[in-house]
Scaffold this active site. Structure first.
Site, PDB file in Angstrom:
ATOM      1  N   GLY A   1      82.802  39.298  43.817  1.00  0.00           N
ATOM      2  CA  GLY A   1      81.943  40.015  44.757  1.00  0.00           C
ATOM      3  C   GLY A   1      80.536  40.144  44.202  1.00  0.00           C
TER       4      GLY A   1
ATOM      5  N   SER B   1      81.360  35.305  40.098  1.00  0.00           N
ATOM      6  CA  SER B   1      81.894  33.978  40.463  1.00  0.00           C
ATOM      7  C   SER B   1      81.494  33.608  41.885  1.00  0.00           C
ATOM      8  CB  SER B   1      83.413  33.928  40.284  1.00  0.00           C
ATOM      9  OG  SER B   1      84.059  35.083  40.749  1.00  0.00           O
TER      10      SER B   1
END
Length: 517
Positions: free
Chosen positions: A344, A418
Protein backbone atom coordinates in the site's frame (compact mmCIF):
# COMPACT_ATOMS: atom_id res chain seq x y z
CA UNK A 1 17.94 -7.59 -54.59
CA UNK A 2 21.63 -7.41 -55.49
CA UNK A 3 23.43 -5.02 -57.83
CA UNK A 4 25.07 -7.19 -60.49
CA UNK A 5 27.88 -4.68 -60.94
CA UNK A 6 28.69 -4.23 -57.21
CA UNK A 7 28.07 -7.83 -56.21
CA UNK A 8 27.41 -9.06 -52.67
CA UNK A 9 28.01 -6.10 -50.33
CA UNK A 10 28.18 -5.90 -46.53
CA UNK A 11 24.69 -4.40 -46.56
CA UNK A 12 23.45 -7.40 -48.54
CA UNK A 13 24.88 -9.75 -45.92
CA UNK A 14 23.34 -7.79 -43.06
CA UNK A 15 19.94 -7.78 -44.72
CA UNK A 16 20.21 -11.49 -45.42
CA UNK A 17 21.02 -12.17 -41.76
CA UNK A 18 17.98 -10.11 -40.78
CA UNK A 19 15.91 -12.50 -42.88
CA UNK A 20 17.24 -15.30 -40.70
CA UNK A 21 16.39 -13.38 -37.54
CA UNK A 22 12.89 -12.75 -38.85
CA UNK A 23 12.41 -16.39 -39.79
CA UNK A 24 11.80 -15.68 -43.47
CA UNK A 25 13.05 -18.93 -44.93
CA UNK A 26 11.44 -18.55 -48.39
CA UNK A 27 13.71 -16.24 -50.31
CA UNK A 28 14.13 -15.30 -53.97
CA UNK A 29 17.28 -13.42 -54.93
CA UNK A 30 17.02 -11.01 -57.86
CA UNK A 31 20.40 -9.98 -59.29
CA UNK A 32 19.45 -6.64 -60.81
CA UNK A 33 21.13 -4.20 -63.23
CA UNK A 34 22.27 -6.94 -65.56
CA UNK A 35 22.28 -4.26 -68.27
CA UNK A 36 25.27 -2.61 -66.55
CA UNK A 37 27.35 -5.78 -67.00
CA UNK A 38 26.28 -6.40 -70.56
CA UNK A 39 23.91 -9.21 -69.55
CA UNK A 40 26.99 -11.33 -68.94
CA UNK A 41 26.15 -14.89 -67.91
CA UNK A 42 29.52 -15.37 -66.21
CA UNK A 43 29.03 -12.34 -63.98
CA UNK A 44 25.58 -13.60 -63.00
CA UNK A 45 26.96 -17.05 -62.17
CA UNK A 46 29.72 -15.59 -59.95
CA UNK A 47 27.34 -13.38 -57.93
CA UNK A 48 24.76 -16.15 -57.68
CA UNK A 49 27.35 -18.60 -56.30
CA UNK A 50 28.56 -16.09 -53.71
CA UNK A 51 25.11 -15.19 -52.36
CA UNK A 52 23.98 -18.82 -52.50
CA UNK A 53 26.90 -19.92 -50.31
CA UNK A 54 26.25 -17.12 -47.82
CA UNK A 55 22.54 -17.86 -47.49
CA UNK A 56 23.26 -21.55 -47.02
CA UNK A 57 25.61 -20.69 -44.16
CA UNK A 58 22.82 -18.96 -42.23
CA UNK A 59 20.26 -21.67 -42.88
CA UNK A 60 18.40 -20.16 -45.83
CA UNK A 61 17.99 -22.10 -49.05
CA UNK A 62 17.06 -19.61 -51.76
CA UNK A 63 14.10 -20.85 -53.80
CA UNK A 64 15.61 -19.22 -56.84
CA UNK A 65 18.41 -16.85 -57.84
CA UNK A 66 17.61 -15.11 -61.12
CA UNK A 67 18.88 -12.23 -63.29
CA UNK A 68 16.79 -9.12 -64.03
CA UNK A 69 17.19 -5.67 -65.51
CA UNK A 70 14.38 -3.79 -63.81
CA UNK A 71 14.93 -0.58 -65.78
CA UNK A 72 14.07 -2.38 -69.01
CA UNK A 73 11.62 -4.89 -67.54
CA UNK A 74 13.91 -7.76 -68.47
CA UNK A 75 12.79 -10.98 -66.74
CA UNK A 76 10.53 -9.16 -64.25
CA UNK A 77 7.04 -10.06 -65.52
CA UNK A 78 7.97 -11.29 -68.98
CA UNK A 79 10.80 -13.60 -70.06
CA UNK A 80 14.08 -11.85 -70.87
CA UNK A 81 14.81 -11.16 -74.54
CA UNK A 82 18.36 -9.92 -73.95
CA UNK A 83 19.43 -12.91 -71.82
CA UNK A 84 18.69 -15.92 -74.05
CA UNK A 85 20.92 -18.06 -71.83
CA UNK A 86 18.40 -17.77 -68.95
CA UNK A 87 15.55 -20.31 -69.00
CA UNK A 88 14.64 -20.27 -65.29
CA UNK A 89 11.46 -18.18 -65.33
CA UNK A 90 10.58 -14.62 -64.33
CA UNK A 91 10.66 -12.82 -60.99
CA UNK A 92 6.84 -12.76 -60.78
CA UNK A 93 6.71 -16.51 -61.42
CA UNK A 94 9.28 -17.10 -58.69
CA UNK A 95 7.27 -15.04 -56.20
CA UNK A 96 4.11 -16.91 -57.14
CA UNK A 97 5.86 -20.17 -56.24
CA UNK A 98 6.04 -19.31 -52.53
CA UNK A 99 4.22 -21.83 -50.35
CA UNK A 100 2.00 -20.92 -47.46
CA UNK A 101 3.31 -21.74 -44.00
CA UNK A 102 1.37 -24.19 -41.83
CA UNK A 103 -1.63 -22.38 -40.42
CA UNK A 104 -1.08 -20.90 -36.95
CA UNK A 105 -4.38 -22.44 -35.94
CA UNK A 106 -2.78 -25.90 -36.14
CA UNK A 107 -0.12 -25.03 -33.57
CA UNK A 108 -0.47 -25.23 -29.75
CA UNK A 109 -2.67 -22.57 -28.16
CA UNK A 110 -0.92 -19.34 -27.19
CA UNK A 111 -3.07 -16.52 -25.83
CA UNK A 112 -0.96 -13.67 -24.37
CA UNK A 113 -3.07 -11.71 -21.89
CA UNK A 114 -3.30 -8.05 -22.83
CA UNK A 115 -5.53 -6.78 -20.03
CA UNK A 116 -8.12 -7.74 -17.41
CA UNK A 117 -11.47 -5.95 -17.34
CA UNK A 118 -14.25 -6.05 -14.78
CA UNK A 119 -17.88 -6.15 -15.83
CA UNK A 120 -20.40 -6.50 -13.03
CA UNK A 121 -18.84 -9.13 -10.77
CA UNK A 122 -16.92 -10.87 -13.56
CA UNK A 123 -13.24 -10.69 -14.44
CA UNK A 124 -12.77 -10.70 -18.22
CA UNK A 125 -9.39 -11.60 -19.67
CA UNK A 126 -8.64 -10.13 -23.09
CA UNK A 127 -5.94 -10.80 -25.64
CA UNK A 128 -5.19 -11.97 -29.18
CA UNK A 129 -4.88 -15.68 -29.92
CA UNK A 130 -1.48 -15.96 -31.60
CA UNK A 131 -1.76 -19.67 -32.36
CA UNK A 132 -4.07 -22.60 -31.80
CA UNK A 133 -7.77 -22.71 -31.02
CA UNK A 134 -9.78 -21.98 -27.90
CA UNK A 135 -13.17 -23.46 -26.97
CA UNK A 136 -15.65 -22.97 -24.16
CA UNK A 137 -15.00 -25.70 -21.61
CA UNK A 138 -11.26 -25.90 -22.32
CA UNK A 139 -9.00 -26.07 -19.27
CA UNK A 140 -6.27 -23.45 -19.57
CA UNK A 141 -2.93 -23.18 -17.83
CA UNK A 142 -1.55 -19.68 -17.20
CA UNK A 143 2.21 -19.10 -17.27
CA UNK A 144 4.21 -18.09 -15.31
CA UNK A 145 1.79 -18.51 -12.40
CA UNK A 146 0.88 -22.08 -13.26
CA UNK A 147 -2.76 -21.89 -12.19
CA UNK A 148 -5.45 -23.65 -14.19
CA UNK A 149 -9.09 -22.81 -14.81
CA UNK A 150 -11.85 -23.67 -17.23
CA UNK A 151 -13.18 -21.28 -19.90
CA UNK A 152 -16.82 -20.52 -19.11
CA UNK A 153 -17.54 -17.96 -21.85
CA UNK A 154 -15.93 -16.34 -24.88
CA UNK A 155 -17.32 -12.83 -24.87
CA UNK A 156 -17.86 -10.33 -27.69
CA UNK A 157 -18.48 -6.62 -27.41
CA UNK A 158 -20.92 -6.31 -30.30
CA UNK A 159 -22.48 -9.75 -30.71
CA UNK A 160 -23.52 -12.78 -28.77
CA UNK A 161 -21.11 -15.18 -27.04
CA UNK A 162 -19.03 -17.60 -29.10
CA UNK A 163 -18.27 -21.27 -28.55
CA UNK A 164 -14.76 -21.17 -30.06
CA UNK A 165 -12.13 -18.87 -31.55
CA UNK A 166 -8.88 -19.43 -33.43
CA UNK A 167 -5.52 -17.86 -34.19
CA UNK A 168 -5.69 -14.22 -35.22
CA UNK A 169 -8.85 -13.49 -33.21
CA UNK A 170 -8.92 -11.03 -30.33
CA UNK A 171 -11.04 -12.54 -27.59
CA UNK A 172 -12.43 -11.81 -24.14
CA UNK A 173 -12.88 -14.82 -21.89
CA UNK A 174 -14.18 -15.57 -18.40
CA UNK A 175 -13.00 -18.39 -16.14
CA UNK A 176 -14.65 -20.56 -13.55
CA UNK A 177 -11.90 -19.75 -11.01
CA UNK A 178 -10.65 -16.31 -9.84
CA UNK A 179 -7.01 -16.93 -10.74
CA UNK A 180 -4.28 -14.32 -10.36
CA UNK A 181 -3.68 -13.38 -13.99
CA UNK A 182 -2.18 -10.17 -15.33
CA UNK A 183 -0.91 -8.60 -18.54
CA UNK A 184 1.97 -10.58 -19.97
CA UNK A 185 0.81 -13.99 -18.77
CA UNK A 186 0.22 -16.59 -21.50
CA UNK A 187 -2.73 -18.98 -21.58
CA UNK A 188 -2.19 -22.41 -23.10
CA UNK A 189 -3.51 -25.93 -22.86
CA UNK A 190 -1.77 -27.73 -20.01
CA UNK A 191 -0.51 -30.56 -22.22
CA UNK A 192 1.37 -28.13 -24.49
CA UNK A 193 2.67 -25.31 -22.31
CA UNK A 194 5.37 -22.84 -23.39
CA UNK A 195 8.86 -22.86 -21.89
CA UNK A 196 10.03 -20.76 -18.97
CA UNK A 197 13.49 -19.44 -18.03
CA UNK A 198 15.20 -16.76 -15.98
CA UNK A 199 18.37 -16.99 -18.05
CA UNK A 200 18.35 -17.62 -21.75
CA UNK A 201 20.47 -17.29 -24.82
CA UNK A 202 19.39 -14.96 -27.58
CA UNK A 203 20.63 -14.08 -31.03
CA UNK A 204 20.27 -10.36 -31.50
CA UNK A 205 20.78 -7.64 -34.04
CA UNK A 206 21.96 -4.45 -32.31
CA UNK A 207 20.55 -1.24 -33.82
CA UNK A 208 21.67 1.46 -31.40
CA UNK A 209 24.64 3.64 -32.27
CA UNK A 210 25.86 3.22 -28.69
CA UNK A 211 27.67 -0.12 -28.26
CA UNK A 212 26.01 -2.82 -26.15
CA UNK A 213 28.24 -3.92 -23.29
CA UNK A 214 28.11 -6.63 -20.64
CA UNK A 215 26.05 -5.48 -17.67
CA UNK A 216 23.70 -3.29 -19.69
CA UNK A 217 20.08 -3.26 -18.53
CA UNK A 218 17.41 -3.51 -21.23
CA UNK A 219 13.71 -4.17 -21.52
CA UNK A 220 12.77 -7.31 -23.42
CA UNK A 221 9.30 -7.05 -24.94
CA UNK A 222 7.89 -10.45 -25.83
CA UNK A 223 4.21 -10.63 -26.88
CA UNK A 224 2.41 -8.54 -24.20
CA UNK A 225 5.06 -9.05 -21.50
CA UNK A 226 7.91 -6.75 -20.60
CA UNK A 227 10.94 -8.07 -18.74
CA UNK A 228 13.88 -6.20 -17.28
CA UNK A 229 16.95 -8.09 -18.47
CA UNK A 230 20.67 -7.70 -17.95
CA UNK A 231 23.28 -8.69 -20.53
CA UNK A 232 25.15 -11.25 -18.46
CA UNK A 233 27.53 -12.38 -21.19
CA UNK A 234 28.35 -11.78 -24.83
CA UNK A 235 29.20 -15.29 -25.98
CA UNK A 236 30.25 -14.42 -29.51
CA UNK A 237 29.91 -11.72 -32.13
CA UNK A 238 29.13 -12.92 -35.64
CA UNK A 239 30.98 -11.42 -38.58
CA UNK A 240 28.30 -11.03 -41.23
CA UNK A 241 30.95 -11.04 -43.96
CA UNK A 242 32.14 -14.60 -43.43
CA UNK A 243 29.90 -15.86 -40.59
CA UNK A 244 32.96 -16.43 -38.40
CA UNK A 245 32.53 -16.03 -34.64
CA UNK A 246 34.87 -14.10 -32.40
CA UNK A 247 34.93 -13.11 -28.74
CA UNK A 248 34.07 -9.56 -27.73
CA UNK A 249 32.96 -7.55 -24.72
CA UNK A 250 30.77 -5.18 -26.70
CA UNK A 251 28.49 -5.20 -29.73
CA UNK A 252 28.84 -2.30 -32.11
CA UNK A 253 26.13 -0.58 -34.17
CA UNK A 254 24.47 -3.05 -36.57
CA UNK A 255 26.32 -5.91 -34.90
CA UNK A 256 24.97 -9.45 -34.69
CA UNK A 257 25.75 -11.56 -31.62
CA UNK A 258 24.74 -14.39 -29.34
CA UNK A 259 24.27 -13.25 -25.75
CA UNK A 260 23.03 -14.51 -22.40
CA UNK A 261 20.23 -12.43 -20.95
CA UNK A 262 19.34 -12.65 -17.27
CA UNK A 263 15.75 -11.67 -16.47
CA UNK A 264 14.33 -10.43 -13.18
CA UNK A 265 11.06 -12.20 -13.96
CA UNK A 266 10.37 -15.56 -15.62
CA UNK A 267 10.37 -15.31 -19.41
CA UNK A 268 7.66 -17.41 -21.06
CA UNK A 269 8.52 -18.34 -24.64
CA UNK A 270 8.58 -20.99 -27.35
CA UNK A 271 11.46 -22.02 -29.58
CA UNK A 272 11.57 -19.57 -32.46
CA UNK A 273 11.40 -22.45 -34.91
CA UNK A 274 8.12 -23.60 -33.32
CA UNK A 275 6.38 -20.27 -32.88
CA UNK A 276 7.81 -17.06 -34.24
CA UNK A 277 5.47 -14.82 -32.24
CA UNK A 278 6.38 -16.22 -28.82
CA UNK A 279 10.00 -16.80 -29.83
CA UNK A 280 10.87 -13.34 -31.11
CA UNK A 281 11.20 -10.13 -29.10
CA UNK A 282 12.45 -6.58 -29.27
CA UNK A 283 14.88 -4.81 -26.96
CA UNK A 284 14.24 -1.34 -25.63
CA UNK A 285 16.52 1.01 -23.72
CA UNK A 286 14.75 3.96 -22.20
CA UNK A 287 12.20 4.82 -24.87
CA UNK A 288 14.36 3.76 -27.81
CA UNK A 289 14.06 0.52 -29.77
CA UNK A 290 17.65 -0.74 -29.82
CA UNK A 291 17.50 -4.30 -31.12
CA UNK A 292 15.65 -7.42 -32.09
CA UNK A 293 16.27 -10.93 -30.85
CA UNK A 294 15.16 -14.51 -31.26
CA UNK A 295 15.09 -17.11 -28.50
CA UNK A 296 16.16 -20.71 -28.97
CA UNK A 297 14.86 -23.39 -26.61
CA UNK A 298 17.96 -25.51 -27.14
CA UNK A 299 20.06 -22.66 -25.78
CA UNK A 300 17.78 -21.68 -22.88
CA UNK A 301 19.41 -22.17 -19.51
CA UNK A 302 17.16 -24.11 -17.12
CA UNK A 303 15.72 -22.19 -14.23
CA UNK A 304 17.27 -24.62 -11.79
CA UNK A 305 20.66 -23.28 -12.91
CA UNK A 306 19.66 -19.67 -12.41
CA UNK A 307 22.55 -19.03 -10.02
CA UNK A 308 25.19 -20.84 -12.03
CA UNK A 309 28.09 -18.72 -13.28
CA UNK A 310 30.38 -19.27 -16.22
CA UNK A 311 33.27 -20.22 -13.94
CA UNK A 312 31.33 -23.30 -12.92
CA UNK A 313 31.09 -22.44 -9.21
CA UNK A 314 27.31 -22.25 -9.34
CA UNK A 315 27.11 -25.75 -10.73
CA UNK A 316 28.72 -27.08 -7.54
CA UNK A 317 25.92 -25.80 -5.29
CA UNK A 318 23.53 -28.45 -3.98
CA UNK A 319 20.40 -27.57 -1.96
CA UNK A 320 20.50 -29.04 1.55
CA UNK A 321 17.21 -30.44 2.83
CA UNK A 322 16.04 -29.49 6.30
CA UNK A 323 16.18 -32.18 9.00
CA UNK A 324 12.79 -30.96 10.28
CA UNK A 325 9.92 -31.15 7.81
CA UNK A 326 7.00 -28.64 7.73
CA UNK A 327 4.53 -31.09 9.27
CA UNK A 328 6.79 -31.60 12.29
CA UNK A 329 7.18 -27.86 12.75
CA UNK A 330 3.43 -27.27 12.45
CA UNK A 331 2.67 -29.98 15.02
CA UNK A 332 5.18 -28.41 17.39
CA UNK A 333 4.17 -24.77 16.91
CA UNK A 334 0.45 -25.23 16.38
CA UNK A 335 0.49 -23.38 13.07
CA UNK A 336 2.11 -23.51 9.64
CA UNK A 337 4.50 -20.92 8.29
CA UNK A 338 3.41 -18.29 5.82
CA UNK A 339 3.88 -14.78 4.46
CA UNK A 340 1.46 -11.88 4.88
CA UNK A 341 2.57 -9.35 2.27
CA UNK A 342 1.20 -5.92 3.23
CA UNK A 343 1.30 -3.56 0.25
CA UNK A 344 0.00 0.00 0.00
CA UNK A 345 0.96 3.65 -0.19
CA UNK A 346 3.27 5.24 2.34
CA UNK A 347 1.05 6.33 5.23
CA UNK A 348 -1.66 3.76 4.55
CA UNK A 349 -0.90 2.05 7.87
CA UNK A 350 1.18 -0.97 6.84
CA UNK A 351 3.89 -0.71 9.50
CA UNK A 352 1.40 0.14 12.24
CA UNK A 353 -0.74 -2.87 11.38
CA UNK A 354 2.28 -5.15 10.97
CA UNK A 355 3.65 -4.36 14.41
CA UNK A 356 0.25 -4.60 16.09
CA UNK A 357 -0.47 -7.89 14.35
CA UNK A 358 2.89 -9.31 15.42
CA UNK A 359 2.02 -8.51 19.05
CA UNK A 360 -1.47 -10.07 18.85
CA UNK A 361 -0.12 -13.21 17.18
CA UNK A 362 2.57 -13.52 19.83
CA UNK A 363 -0.09 -13.30 22.53
CA UNK A 364 -2.00 -16.11 20.80
CA UNK A 365 1.04 -18.37 20.68
CA UNK A 366 2.03 -17.80 17.04
CA UNK A 367 5.64 -17.39 15.98
CA UNK A 368 5.59 -14.19 13.90
CA UNK A 369 8.16 -11.67 12.75
CA UNK A 370 7.94 -8.39 10.84
CA UNK A 371 10.06 -7.59 7.80
CA UNK A 372 9.64 -3.83 7.48
CA UNK A 373 10.81 -2.02 4.38
CA UNK A 374 12.60 0.79 6.22
CA UNK A 375 14.40 -1.65 8.52
CA UNK A 376 15.52 -3.83 5.62
CA UNK A 377 16.90 -0.82 3.76
CA UNK A 378 19.15 -0.06 6.71
CA UNK A 379 20.83 -3.46 6.47
CA UNK A 380 20.18 -6.20 3.92
CA UNK A 381 19.03 -3.77 1.21
CA UNK A 382 21.12 -0.72 2.14
CA UNK A 383 22.83 -0.80 -1.25
CA UNK A 384 19.59 -0.30 -3.21
CA UNK A 385 17.98 2.91 -4.43
CA UNK A 386 14.41 3.58 -5.53
CA UNK A 387 14.50 3.13 -9.28
CA UNK A 388 12.12 0.47 -10.66
CA UNK A 389 15.08 -1.92 -11.03
CA UNK A 390 16.25 -1.32 -7.46
CA UNK A 391 12.70 -1.70 -6.12
CA UNK A 392 12.41 -5.02 -7.96
CA UNK A 393 15.62 -6.30 -6.37
CA UNK A 394 14.49 -5.01 -2.95
CA UNK A 395 11.31 -7.05 -3.27
CA UNK A 396 13.12 -10.14 -4.56
CA UNK A 397 15.51 -10.18 -1.61
CA UNK A 398 12.70 -9.58 0.87
CA UNK A 399 10.62 -12.39 -0.65
CA UNK A 400 13.56 -14.80 -0.43
CA UNK A 401 14.04 -13.98 3.26
CA UNK A 402 10.30 -14.24 3.93
CA UNK A 403 10.27 -17.66 2.27
CA UNK A 404 13.06 -18.84 4.57
CA UNK A 405 11.04 -17.64 7.57
CA UNK A 406 7.93 -19.46 6.31
CA UNK A 407 9.93 -22.64 5.69
CA UNK A 408 10.91 -22.67 9.37
CA UNK A 409 7.29 -22.33 10.51
CA UNK A 410 7.35 -18.58 11.19
CA UNK A 411 4.63 -16.23 9.93
CA UNK A 412 6.53 -13.44 8.18
CA UNK A 413 4.64 -10.14 8.08
CA UNK A 414 6.13 -8.07 5.25
CA UNK A 415 5.43 -4.33 5.28
CA UNK A 416 6.56 -2.98 1.94
CA UNK A 417 5.06 -0.43 -0.47
CA UNK A 418 5.97 -2.79 -3.39
CA UNK A 419 4.27 -0.56 -5.96
CA UNK A 420 4.47 -2.76 -9.07
CA UNK A 421 2.16 -5.72 -9.66
CA UNK A 422 4.83 -7.68 -11.54
CA UNK A 423 7.22 -7.49 -8.57
CA UNK A 424 4.52 -8.66 -6.16
CA UNK A 425 3.67 -11.47 -8.56
CA UNK A 426 7.29 -12.58 -8.51
CA UNK A 427 7.29 -12.46 -4.70
CA UNK A 428 4.27 -14.78 -4.74
CA UNK A 429 6.13 -17.17 -7.05
CA UNK A 430 9.19 -17.17 -4.78
CA UNK A 431 7.18 -17.90 -1.62
CA UNK A 432 4.62 -20.25 -3.13
CA UNK A 433 1.13 -21.18 -1.83
CA UNK A 434 1.79 -19.76 1.65
CA UNK A 435 1.79 -16.20 0.24
CA UNK A 436 -1.12 -13.88 1.06
CA UNK A 437 -1.27 -10.45 -0.61
CA UNK A 438 -2.89 -7.92 1.71
CA UNK A 439 -3.78 -4.54 0.22
CA UNK A 440 -3.65 -1.92 2.97
CA UNK A 441 -5.80 0.59 1.17
CA UNK A 442 -6.05 4.31 1.85
CA UNK A 443 -6.67 7.31 -0.37
CA UNK A 444 -3.75 9.51 -1.35
CA UNK A 445 -5.38 12.43 0.50
CA UNK A 446 -5.57 10.35 3.67
CA UNK A 447 -1.93 9.33 3.34
CA UNK A 448 -0.90 12.95 2.79
CA UNK A 449 -2.83 13.98 5.89
CA UNK A 450 -1.20 11.31 8.04
CA UNK A 451 2.30 11.69 6.56
CA UNK A 452 3.92 10.28 9.74
CA UNK A 453 7.46 10.66 8.36
CA UNK A 454 6.96 13.96 6.54
CA UNK A 455 7.79 12.26 3.25
CA UNK A 456 4.89 13.59 1.18
CA UNK A 457 5.80 17.15 2.11
CA UNK A 458 9.41 16.60 1.07
CA UNK A 459 8.39 14.81 -2.12
CA UNK A 460 6.08 17.70 -3.00
CA UNK A 461 9.08 20.03 -2.79
CA UNK A 462 11.08 17.78 -5.08
CA UNK A 463 13.45 16.67 -2.32
CA UNK A 464 12.64 12.96 -2.81
CA UNK A 465 12.76 11.45 -6.29
CA UNK A 466 10.67 8.46 -7.40
CA UNK A 467 8.28 8.79 -4.45
CA UNK A 468 5.27 6.50 -4.83
CA UNK A 469 2.02 8.38 -5.23
CA UNK A 470 3.75 11.67 -6.09
CA UNK A 471 6.49 11.15 -8.71
CA UNK A 472 6.21 7.38 -9.17
CA UNK A 473 3.14 5.17 -9.81
CA UNK A 474 1.43 2.65 -7.52
CA UNK A 475 -0.29 -0.33 -9.14
CA UNK A 476 -3.02 -1.40 -6.73
CA UNK A 477 -3.63 -5.17 -6.49
CA UNK A 478 -6.34 -6.37 -8.86
CA UNK A 479 -7.30 -9.48 -6.91
CA UNK A 480 -5.64 -9.46 -3.46
CA UNK A 481 -6.29 -12.12 -0.84
CA UNK A 482 -7.56 -9.45 1.56
CA UNK A 483 -8.25 -5.69 1.46
CA UNK A 484 -7.87 -3.62 4.63
CA UNK A 485 -9.43 -0.19 3.98
CA UNK A 486 -7.91 2.04 6.65
CA UNK A 487 -10.08 4.93 5.50
CA UNK A 488 -13.05 2.90 6.82
CA UNK A 489 -11.63 0.64 9.54
CA UNK A 490 -9.79 1.64 12.69
CA UNK A 491 -6.85 -0.43 13.90
CA UNK A 492 -8.96 -2.82 15.98
CA UNK A 493 -11.32 -3.63 13.11
CA UNK A 494 -8.36 -4.02 10.76
CA UNK A 495 -6.59 -6.35 13.19
CA UNK A 496 -9.73 -8.44 13.54
CA UNK A 497 -9.78 -9.03 9.77
CA UNK A 498 -6.09 -9.92 9.72
CA UNK A 499 -6.34 -12.29 12.68
CA UNK A 500 -9.32 -14.03 11.10
CA UNK A 501 -7.28 -14.55 7.91
CA UNK A 502 -4.30 -15.94 9.83
CA UNK A 503 -6.47 -18.34 11.85
CA UNK A 504 -8.17 -19.57 8.69
CA UNK A 505 -4.98 -20.04 6.66
CA UNK A 506 -2.25 -21.00 9.11
CA UNK A 507 -3.76 -22.55 12.27
CA UNK A 508 -2.71 -26.20 12.46
CA UNK A 509 -5.29 -28.78 13.53
CA UNK A 510 -3.72 -32.18 14.33
CA UNK A 511 -5.45 -35.27 13.03
CA UNK A 512 -7.04 -37.29 15.85
CA UNK A 513 -7.94 -40.97 15.74
CA UNK A 514 -9.40 -43.19 18.50
CA UNK A 515 -8.70 -40.59 21.11
CA UNK A 516 -4.99 -40.27 20.30
CA UNK A 517 -3.05 -37.71 18.34
Amino acid sequence: VIDAEQGVSEQTRRHAYLLSLLGLSQVVVAINKMDLVGYDQGRFAAVAAEIGDYLGGIGIAARQILPIAARHGENVAKPATLMPWWQGGTLVEALDSFKRRPSPIDRPLRLPIQDIYRRDDRRILVGRIESGRLRVGDTLSFSPGGGTARVTTIESWNSGPHLSAGAGRSVAITLNEPLFVERGHIASHAEASPQRALRLRARLFWLSREPLEIGATLTLKLTTASHTVVVEAIERVIDVQDLQHHDARRIEHNGVAEVILKSRTPVIFDPFSDNQITGRGVLVQGFELVGGCILDAAAALPEADAHARQDGAGGNLTPVASSVDPAMRAANLGHTGGVLWLTGLSGAGKSTLAMALQRRLFERGFQASVLDGDNLRQGLNSDLGFTPEARAENIRRTAEVARLFADTGVIAIVSLISPFAADRSRAREIVGPAFLEIHVKASLDTCRTRDPKGLYARAGKGEIANFTGVSAPYEAPVDPDLVIDTDRYDIEASLALLLEEVEACFRFEPVRSHGTV
